[in-house]
Design a protein around this motif. Structure first.
Motif, PDB file in Angstrom:
ATOM      1  N   CYS A  87     -82.137-120.119  25.310  1.00  0.00           N
ATOM      2  CA  CYS A  87     -81.716-121.199  24.449  1.00  0.00           C
ATOM      3  C   CYS A  87     -80.351-121.399  23.821  1.00  0.00           C
ATOM      4  O   CYS A  87     -80.310-122.412  23.240  1.00  0.00           O
TER       5      CYS A  87
ATOM      6  N   CYS B  62     -85.654-117.888  19.756  1.00  0.00           N
ATOM      7  CA  CYS B  62     -86.675-117.730  20.700  1.00  0.00           C
ATOM      8  C   CYS B  62     -87.171-116.544  20.798  1.00  0.00           C
ATOM      9  O   CYS B  62     -88.203-115.941  21.547  1.00  0.00           O
TER      10      CYS B  62
ATOM     11  N   CYS C  58     -77.568-116.908  23.824  1.00  0.00           N
ATOM     12  CA  CYS C  58     -78.942-116.340  24.139  1.00  0.00           C
ATOM     13  C   CYS C  58     -79.047-116.965  25.630  1.00  0.00           C
ATOM     14  O   CYS C  58     -78.954-118.331  25.831  1.00  0.00           O
TER      15      CYS C  58
ATOM     16  N   CYS D 256     -82.514-112.661  19.487  1.00  0.00           N
ATOM     17  CA  CYS D 256     -82.333-114.088  19.388  1.00  0.00           C
ATOM     18  C   CYS D 256     -83.414-114.503  18.200  1.00  0.00           C
ATOM     19  O   CYS D 256     -84.579-114.527  18.224  1.00  0.00           O
TER      20      CYS D 256
HETATM   21 ZN    ZN Z   1     -82.951-117.520  22.222  1.00  0.00          ZN
END
Ligand code: ZN
Length: 65
Positions: free
Chosen positions: A20, A57, A17, A54
């Motif tokens: 994050c 997040c 990601c 993701c």
């Molecule tokens: Zn993420």
């Protein structure tokens, strides 16, 4: 809905990601259809996009595969 999985891209990279650094994604495959293109017989303009969301997040990563 599919279970979250890790994603290896056709290039051989493992997807992480952007936001994050998460490595688990829900996979979706959405049609990129432009209204009017089919009417105009320009079906070549319709492309598939692979979308990886993701799970940590919720950022969406788009790939044109
Ligand atoms: Zn993420």
């Amino acid at each position: 809905m599919d279970e979250p999985t890790t994603v290896t891209l056709p290039s051989g990279h493992q997807l992480t990601c952007d936001t994050c650094d998460g490595a688990l994604f829900e996979q979706h495959r959405w049609k990129l259809q432009t209204t009017g293109m089919t009417f105009m017989n320009l079906d070549w303009a319709n492309r598939d996009a692979a979308c990886f969301v993701c799970v940590a997040c919720r950022r969406i990563h788009w790939f044109h595969l």
